[in-house]
Every structure is written in structure tokens, then in C-alpha cells.
Motif scaffolding. Structure first.
Motif, PDB file in Angstrom:
ATOM      1  N   GLU A 195       0.830  -1.204   0.000  1.00  0.00           N
ATOM      2  CA  GLU A 195       0.000   0.000   0.000  1.00  0.00           C
ATOM      3  C   GLU A 195       0.860   1.247   0.000  1.00  0.00           C
ATOM      4  OE1 GLU A 195      -2.808   0.019   3.185  1.00  0.00           O
ATOM      5  OE2 GLU A 195      -4.172  -1.393   2.216  1.00  0.00           O
ATOM      6  N   TYR A 196       1.943   1.216   0.748  1.00  0.00           N
ATOM      7  CA  TYR A 196       2.853   2.364   0.782  1.00  0.00           C
ATOM      8  C   TYR A 196       3.445   2.602  -0.611  1.00  0.00           C
ATOM      9  CZ  TYR A 196       6.319   5.550   2.856  1.00  0.00           C
ATOM     10  OH  TYR A 196       7.070   6.648   3.196  1.00  0.00           O
ATOM     11  N   ARG A 197       3.916   1.519  -1.220  1.00  0.00           N
ATOM     12  CA  ARG A 197       4.496   1.632  -2.561  1.00  0.00           C
ATOM     13  C   ARG A 197       3.466   2.154  -3.560  1.00  0.00           C
ATOM     14  NH1 ARG A 197       8.892  -0.798  -5.057  1.00  0.00           N
ATOM     15  NH2 ARG A 197       9.329  -2.008  -3.170  1.00  0.00           N
ATOM     16  N   ALA A 205      16.313   2.521   1.283  1.00  0.00           N
ATOM     17  CA  ALA A 205      16.358   1.624   0.128  1.00  0.00           C
ATOM     18  C   ALA A 205      14.949   1.330  -0.390  1.00  0.00           C
ATOM     19  CB  ALA A 205      17.066   0.328   0.504  1.00  0.00           C
ATOM     20  N   PHE A 206      14.011   1.078   0.526  1.00  0.00           N
ATOM     21  CA  PHE A 206      12.641   0.796   0.121  1.00  0.00           C
ATOM     22  C   PHE A 206      12.026   2.015  -0.558  1.00  0.00           C
ATOM     23  CE2 PHE A 206       8.076   0.982   0.837  1.00  0.00           C
ATOM     24  CZ  PHE A 206       7.651  -0.258   0.382  1.00  0.00           C
ATOM     25  N   LEU A 218      10.092   4.979  -5.367  1.00  0.00           N
ATOM     26  CA  LEU A 218      10.097   6.167  -6.218  1.00  0.00           C
ATOM     27  C   LEU A 218      10.567   5.825  -7.630  1.00  0.00           C
ATOM     28  CD1 LEU A 218      11.589   8.679  -3.635  1.00  0.00           C
ATOM     29  CD2 LEU A 218       9.322   8.866  -4.689  1.00  0.00           C
ATOM     30  N   ALA A 219      11.657   5.069  -7.735  1.00  0.00           N
ATOM     31  CA  ALA A 219      12.201   4.708  -9.044  1.00  0.00           C
ATOM     32  C   ALA A 219      11.225   3.848  -9.827  1.00  0.00           C
ATOM     33  CB  ALA A 219      13.534   3.981  -8.872  1.00  0.00           C
ATOM     34  N   SER A 220      10.518   2.940  -9.144  1.00  0.00           N
ATOM     35  CA  SER A 220       9.588   2.043  -9.838  1.00  0.00           C
ATOM     36  C   SER A 220       8.389   2.779 -10.398  1.00  0.00           C
ATOM     37  CB  SER A 220       9.120   0.938  -8.879  1.00  0.00           C
ATOM     38  OG  SER A 220       8.288   1.462  -7.853  1.00  0.00           O
TER      39      SER A 220
END
Length: 282
Positions: A201-203, A244-245, A250-252
Motif C-alpha cells: 500500500e505504501y508503494r 532503500a525501500f 520512487l524509481a519504480s
């Protein structure tokens, strides 16, 4: 719990106390995070208890100073420019948009809770019963220099805030309006920590926010790696919400130029690991 003069309860500590209550409640009633806050959160009480003690100085490090200092530095650097800015999860507070109002003339504030939107709108409308943010205007005036008086900052902010609207960061369009025009910059402070109770959910929340940005637009996130709903959940006790997470999330979702700064702080007996992240949508 009483406060010493000039002291402020860390938002992470407040969140932690709220999540503990919520965990107890969920075990018996199975209510969601949203339901818990909808039923229990009292924005004016929150402001009076945790914001009123600030005296406009930086003698004691606290989360409010962390927010104001880092956002001032970010906007003053000029790395993000434009006209339209969205603050996601504003709550009843104006801290996330204080410095932004110097550089962005069209600001939209948003929050999931109607009571928070109402409390914020009272200040925007100049209601004499609204919370007094005078000490915060004085502090930002010091950051900006002699050209910005507290009165001028208050006036420009009221002028810049064009709307206070509902939002839900768990929705693909957090503003719940498919026709929303993309924004130049999006800010979100200590929002995902309370809205999301799983890593997925965060992602997804990061992606939902990013979807509202123009290509080339800027994203600014502030939060706490240590105190959040996810790590309070037994199922994810071994999960680490960390740099790292966040960088991968963000990058994804198509972000580049990712920079993340961290500040470890102990407020009372509560260790906090605050972060300030900036990124640009490709």
C-alpha cells in the motif's frame, strides 16, 4: 500528558500513540485505519496540544522545525518551479505550505478527514476562532530574511491557497477527480505513514501521488522511517521502511534525481528517524 514550556510532542510519537490505540481497537472491532481516524481524531485538540507551545525559535529540535527548515531549503534552492502545487495529507496544519506560498501562487491543500479540512479552511477564511499560527510565521520570516514579515507570509499563504479538497492516497487518483490537471509540484508530509498499513500500500501510495504530477514535476516527501503503521503491525514486524525501500518505490514509479536526507531524533523517549525526499517525475 502535559508539556514543558517550549517543548513539542514529536509527530512520530503522536502517531505511535494513536497506532497503539488503533491496534487495540482493531483487535476487537476490526476497524480500518481510516475509520479509526474518522471517528477519533480531533484536529483542534491536536493543534492545541502539540503545536501551541512552539515559541518561534530553534532552541529545541522538533519535527515542526524539521518540516519548516527542509521545505524552506528545498523551495529556496529553486530546484522545483512552476505555479501549481498540491499538498497531499495537509491535515489541519499549514506547515507544509508555509514556504511554498512564496514560490507557488496556486496551492491546493487536501486531506482525507473532513474535520481536518474544516479546521484548515477556518484559518484560510480568517475565522477569529482558528488556530493561531503566529509563532510559525515568525520562524519562517527569520528563515526567509527581512524581506518577509510574519504578516506578509500569512497574507500570501491565504491568497495562494485556492482550494481545500478531499483526498485518499490509496486511490489511483488521490483527488478522486479524473479531470484533475497535473501539478508542477506535490508535497506530502507524514501522510503515507498513517494511510498505509502494508508495504504494498505504501508503494502504491507513492505511485498514486506521482500520477498527479506533470512530467518533469517535483515530488517532496517527508516522513518517519521508524514510526509508522506498517512497523506497528505484527504481520510486518520484520519489515524495514527505510531509504532503500523508498528509493526503490520512487524509481519504480518513474522518478529520477532521487535525493533522501535523514535525521535521527529523540523526542521525549521516542526515537524518530525522519526523512526528507525529493524526486522528479521523468
Amino acid at each position: 500528558k502535559g508539556q514543558q514550556p517550549g517543548s513539542l510532542l514529536c509527530i512520530g510519537q503522536l502517531h505511535s500513540s494513536q497506532t497503539s490505540k488503533m491496534a487495540d481497537s482493531k483487535s476487537t472491532q476490526e476497524e480500518s485505519i481510516a475509520e479509526f481516524y474518522t471517528q477519533s481524531f480531533k484536529p483542534r485538540e491536536y493543534l492545541d496540544n502539540h503545536f501551541s507551545a512552539f515559541d518561534g525559535t530553534d532552541e529545541k529540535e522538533c519535527v515542526q522545525l524539521f518540516i519548516m527548515k527542509h521545505l524552506h531549503q528545498t523551495f529556496d534552492s529553486g530546484i522545483f518551479q512552476g505555479k501549481r502545487l498540491l499538498d497531499i495529507g495537509t491535515g489541519p496544519s499549514i506547515l507544509s505550505v508555509l514556504s511554498a506560498s512564496k514560490y507557488f501562487s496556486d496551492i491546493t491543500c487536501s486531506d482525507y478527514l473532513e474535520v481536518c479540512r474544516e479546521e484548515l479552511q477556518k484559518w484560510v477564511d480568517g475565522d477569529p476562532e482558528a488556530f493561531d499560527w503566529g509563532s510559525y510565521f515568525r520562524y519562517v520570516s527569520k528563515l526567509e530574511g527581512s524581506s518577509s514579515t510574519p504578516e506578509n507570509i500569512a497574507s500570501r499563504l491565504r491568497k495562494a491557497v485556492k482550494a481545500v479538497v478531499p483526498c485518499d492516497v490509496k486511490q489511483r487518483n488521490p483527488l478522486l477527480d479524473e479531470s484533475a490537471e497535473p501539478f508542477d509540484v506535490i508535497v506530502s508530509s507524514f501522510c503515507l505513514e498513517l494511510a498505509c498499513d502494508t508495504p504494498d500500500e505504501y508503494r502504491a501510495g507513492v505511485g498514486n501521488m506521482t500520477s498527479l504530477l506533470k512530467h518533469g514535476g517535483g515530488l517532496i516527501l517527508l516522513g518517519d522511517f521508524k514510526n509508522n503503521i506498517i512497523v506497528e503491525t505484527e504481520k510486518f514486524a520484520d519489515f524495514n521502511l527505510n531509504e532503500a525501500f523508498l528509493r526503490d518505490a520512487l524509481a519504480s514509479h518513474g522518478c529520477t534525481d532521487i535525493e533522501i536526507k535523514q535525521l535521527s531524533m529523540i523526542d521525549g523517549d521516542m526515537p524518530c528517524e525522519f526523512f526528507h525526499a525529493t524526486a522528479r517525475k521523468a
